[in-house]
Every structure is written in structure tokens, then in C-alpha cells.
Write an enzyme that holds these catalytic residues in place. Sequence first.
Site, PDB file in Angstrom:
ATOM      1  N   SER A   1       0.829  -1.274  -0.062  1.00  0.00           N
ATOM      2  CA  SER A   1      -0.011   0.003   0.023  1.00  0.00           C
ATOM      3  C   SER A   1       1.039   1.294  -0.038  1.00  0.00           C
ATOM      4  O   SER A   1       1.594   1.504  -0.760  1.00  0.00           O
ATOM      5  CB  SER A   1      -0.880  -0.087   1.263  1.00  0.00           C
ATOM      6  OG  SER A   1      -1.957   0.720   1.011  1.00  0.00           O
TER       7      SER A   1
ATOM      8  N   ASP B   1      -8.713  -5.879  -5.509  1.00  0.00           N
ATOM      9  CA  ASP B   1      -8.498  -4.864  -4.444  1.00  0.00           C
ATOM     10  C   ASP B   1      -9.191  -3.646  -4.912  1.00  0.00           C
ATOM     11  O   ASP B   1      -9.057  -2.940  -5.947  1.00  0.00           O
ATOM     12  CB  ASP B   1      -6.618  -4.556  -4.607  1.00  0.00           C
ATOM     13  CG  ASP B   1      -6.374  -3.448  -3.614  1.00  0.00           C
ATOM     14  OD1 ASP B   1      -7.268  -2.864  -2.901  1.00  0.00           O
ATOM     15  OD2 ASP B   1      -5.168  -3.341  -3.365  1.00  0.00           O
TER      16      ASP B   1
ATOM     17  N   HIS C   1      -6.961  -6.363  -0.979  1.00  0.00           N
ATOM     18  CA  HIS C   1      -5.841  -5.471  -0.602  1.00  0.00           C
ATOM     19  C   HIS C   1      -4.678  -6.344  -0.073  1.00  0.00           C
ATOM     20  O   HIS C   1      -4.888  -7.040   0.910  1.00  0.00           O
ATOM     21  CB  HIS C   1      -6.195  -4.410   0.186  1.00  0.00           C
ATOM     22  CG  HIS C   1      -5.318  -3.129   0.301  1.00  0.00           C
ATOM     23  ND1 HIS C   1      -4.606  -2.625  -0.793  1.00  0.00           N
ATOM     24  CD2 HIS C   1      -4.870  -2.493   1.171  1.00  0.00           C
ATOM     25  CE1 HIS C   1      -3.826  -1.669  -0.520  1.00  0.00           C
ATOM     26  NE2 HIS C   1      -3.922  -1.993   0.820  1.00  0.00           N
TER      27      HIS C   1
END
Length: 632
Positions: free
Chosen positions: A239, A355, A386
Site C-alpha cells: 500500500s 483490490d 488489498h
Amino acid sequence: MKINSLIKHIKYLKNMTKNTSKYLFLCFLFIGSFITVVAQKVEGPKPIFRNGEAQVVPEFRDPSEWIKEELWVETTFDSDEDGKLDRMHVFVTRPAQTESSDLKLPAIYISSPYYGASIFVMMRGGYKEKHMWDVEHELGEEPKPHKHPNQRTRKKRPFMAFVNDRTWVSRGYVMVYSSSPGTGLSDGVPTVGGENESLAPKAVIDWLCGRADGFTTREGNEKVTAYWCSKKVGMTGTSYDGTLCIAAATTGVEGLEAIVPVAPVVSFYHYYRSNGLVRSPDGYLGEDVDVLYDFINTGKKSNRKRNNKVVRDDSLMASQDRVTGDYNDFWASRNYLNQLDSMKTPMLMAHGFNDWNVMPEHSYLFYKAVKEKGIPTQLYYHQKGHGGNPPVKMMNRWFTRYLHGVENGVEDDAPVQIVREGKYEPTAYDAYPDPNASDVTLYLKSGDPKGSLWTQQPENQSTQVLIDDYSIDAAALVKDENAPNRLLYVTPTLKKSIKISGVPRVTLKLACDKPAANLSVWLVSLPWNEEKGAKIYENIITRGWADPQNHSSLTDGEPLVPGEFYEVSFDLMPDDQIIPKGQQIGLLIFSSDKNFTICPEPGTKLTIDPNGTTITLPILNGIASYKKATEE
């Protein structure tokens, strides 16, 4: 061998050898062997490689013997404008042998804005509705102000450091972690994609390679060096942490030999907007750049008043534009696709096709651009949401090749690995999208309660109307055959499975009774699986959003003339999915998506002209495969 034993053996050679020159030669040979043995003992254990992978070294595997230290690395910038160069807080975990012998190891480095946050806040649990932007208002209206939280700073070692330490320190790497500017115990200010967030990890890499100064304390002058580093550095992270891998690589910093970004934000515009539409990441309705700033703003409290005004209020909030959603210079400066000129670092990219937080277009767009530059790159995709690292074996081969310099042939490994539906191990492919996939354009045929998708353009048809109502979840719209709030068009039931590989694209001819409207499109697999534990890909194939006001320009949207028709074309999210036989592919068209978009008062009418609306799907073996599957 002890010294007295060495002397004893030399005396033995003298008694056995009468020739003086031969005696001296044997002495030199024996002493040389002794010195080599001693030297090997001083050097101690080294990394072990087998089948092109770094193995666990028994002497490195005991965590109680690892050296853990913290320090501050000085950067080249002063982003908090306190008159001093910002220093980044750094944690290190390394084998004890890097201290007791002349052992130099490569570093695996993770930079993060989250190390200063508590676990509660890190999981977004510390956020309340009052900290997000209100999304219940008319399109084009200035949203009401929201409250800004005052975060505490966590001073302990990074979250999950023990997982990475156990995986990599035991295999002959040093783990390095740093807090990004203005977070945790690092100086500076968060900028959410600003230049200082690229230069900060560059400074840490420069320190690891002996080109920047590190200090034992935040304010002091006692220097510390990375004498244990081989000057080979790799980066990884998920991320925002994955974003910082990319940020560092785009600086072209020497010594960064490999990166493994997982689900990274490549463009903050694509994270918070879709084709001109103000859109939230899944699960964080009402989040925007300034909200993310507040979330990671865990740095020095004495700097926050200045930082909040200069960066958050006068820069982020003033430029992010939640009214039009248009692309502008602010967003362009936070798009790493615009900063690729200096990048040369080999990259292994990972992402999930489902995601809906950091959507798969981020990895796909960056992967394509890096590949086109000729930089060694590999791609790992899975069918989940994710996060999701590549398998350790894959990462190990990548780091072994580029950090340890072992010629393991990783360049010849399959360039793309995709985990298929219901599987755990990836399947190897030569490319993504599948080179044997080609576009199949499907046309709309009106019907009630749902229409059809066909490969032939139907004759002239009447328009169809849907009424916006954000309160109705899109999944409910799929299942309610009489819902006036959506239009649904489906293929014939598949007699054979088909594979979609690539980026679907939709073109809609539409009119609106107001100057603005949300536009949402889902590609779904029917019948909808309502069983508990159903996988997300069993229902949602892919989706996308757009602002019809940006039908001709992403940078300069214009109000719609009520009743006038416009052509709106945009990509859905990239995908690679096998749709099994017995299913139908459905195109769902609706307006406001309650989990992603602004939520205006219900009632806006969108009129869709099916004669000018198509969906193009990249299907393996193209039209021939599709026709066999549908027996059209």
C-alpha cells in the site's frame, strides 16, 4: 589449530626434510594453510545459497542474538522549515555476526508513514465519521468542513517487523525500517506524494551506501555508519509502503538494486478520483488527501500548527478539488508515472485483481510503463483484495539475484504469475494481458426487466431510463429485477468457460436531467452467489466509475445540458478471470455507488441510448471463443 601445534608440525618438517630450500617451501605452504583456516574462522558464517535462493543460515536464525538499533539519517531538505535539515528515524535488525566479524550484508528496506500510528488508528479504527468528508450533498456543491484529529505518536519498533525479520535476517539480510517525513519520530511534514517523500528514502539508501550521515540521536552530532551494509539495497512494502518503494526508485538513487512493491498507489488522483469523479477508496467513504494527511500526521507536535496550515490547509485542501474532480497540476505532481525518467531499478510488482482500495489499475499502469523502459520486471497477481505478497520463493529469487549478485537465472523466470480462482499457487504466463486475448465488442439489446448483450448491433431501439438512488446497494440492484435504479444487460448462458484478460472498456451514450450525475458500471457474473463465504470474484468481475461532465476532457469538465446526449468512454479495472460455464456476464449501469461516490439527493434521471452504448471485453481467443461459449 593452536600455535604450539603449528610449531610442533614445523619442527617435524625440519627433522624429516634435509634439503633447506624444500624445507622452507613446505613451511611457507603450511603456514599459509594455517592462516587461511584462521581467517575463515574470523570471518564466521556467510549467506548460503541453494537452487538460486538464499537459505536460512543456522547462525543467523536466533532472534535473541540479533542486534537491534535505532538512529536518525539526515536528508537534503527542510520540509518543516525549522532551519535544520530533516532527519528520518530508522530502525535496524541485523545478525550479530555483522559486529563480531567483517561480514557485510545487503539490506531490505521498508519505509512507511504508519510506524508512528497506534494499531487502533492504523487499522482506521480510530477514525470516525466526523473525520471524513461528508458525502451526502449535491454534486458540484462545496462539502461541509470536517474535524481534524490530533494523533498520538507511537515510539516502539515498527508493526510486523518481527515477521520480516524472521523471514529475511535469518537468510542473510539486514532489515531496515524508516518513518517517512512528519510521521513517528521523523522530522518534516507529511505531503502525501510530495517530493520530500521521495527524497527521504533516497537519503536512507544513501546512508546505507556511505553517502549520507546518520546520527545516534535526533538532535545530536555523534555519527553512526552502516559499516555492515554491502551497499546493495532492496525495498518492499504494501500500500503506502509500496508507494514509497516506487517513490525512491524514481529518484534513480544508486544502490537501490531491486524493489517489490505490493498494491502501491502509483497516482493519488487514481486513488481518490475516477475519470473526473470524486470517489473514495473502498471502506473509507469520504477520505481524501487531507484526511490521509491527518491519519499519518504523527510527527513532532510542536511542528504541527505550521505544518497543518502550510501543507494540509494551503496546499492539499486548496488543490485537491472535491467539487469538480478534475485532474490538475497538483494531481500530476503526485503521479509517479510522470517521474520515470531516472528509474532503473528492477521491479517485481504484486497486486490483487479484487483490490477495491488501491485498485489494480495502479500496478498495471506502472508495470506497463516500467516494462516499456526496458527495466527487468515481473508481475504477480492474485484474485483476492488489498495486499498479498508474492510467494517468499519468488521474492527470495529476486533479492538473491539483485542484492547478493547470485546468477540464478531469475531473468528467465516466467514474467507473469497469476493465482487462478480457487488456487493457492500461481500459474505462469508469458505476459499480461494474455497475448492471445483480443477485444470482443458487445452491443446492448433492450429488454424488460433486463436486456441482452450481443455481438451484432441490434436495429434502432428506444432509450431507457434509470433513476439515481444512492441508498440502494449495487448488489441489491443486481438481484432486484424490477429496480428502476439500474439497467442490466446479460450475455447468453455460457456453455463453455471464457477467460477475460486485460482492460474492459465501456462506451455509453447518455443524457441527464441535471447538470451533473455520478456514473457507475459493474461487470458481474450471474446468477449472483449469495452463499456465505462466496468469493468476491464469483460475483463482481470488475467495475469502474466516471463523471459525465468529463466526457471530453479530464482536466476541464463542463456542466451537462439537461436532455442533451453525450458519449462517455472509459476503462474498467484490469482483470484476469475465468468465467465458468453456466454463468452469464452482466453489464450493470447505475448512478451513485453508495460505498464509493458522492451521494446526492435521489431522483436524478439518466437516459441511456442502447444504440450508442457498448462494452468491449478482452477475451482469450477473441470472438471465436466467445461465440463457441455462447453458441450465438
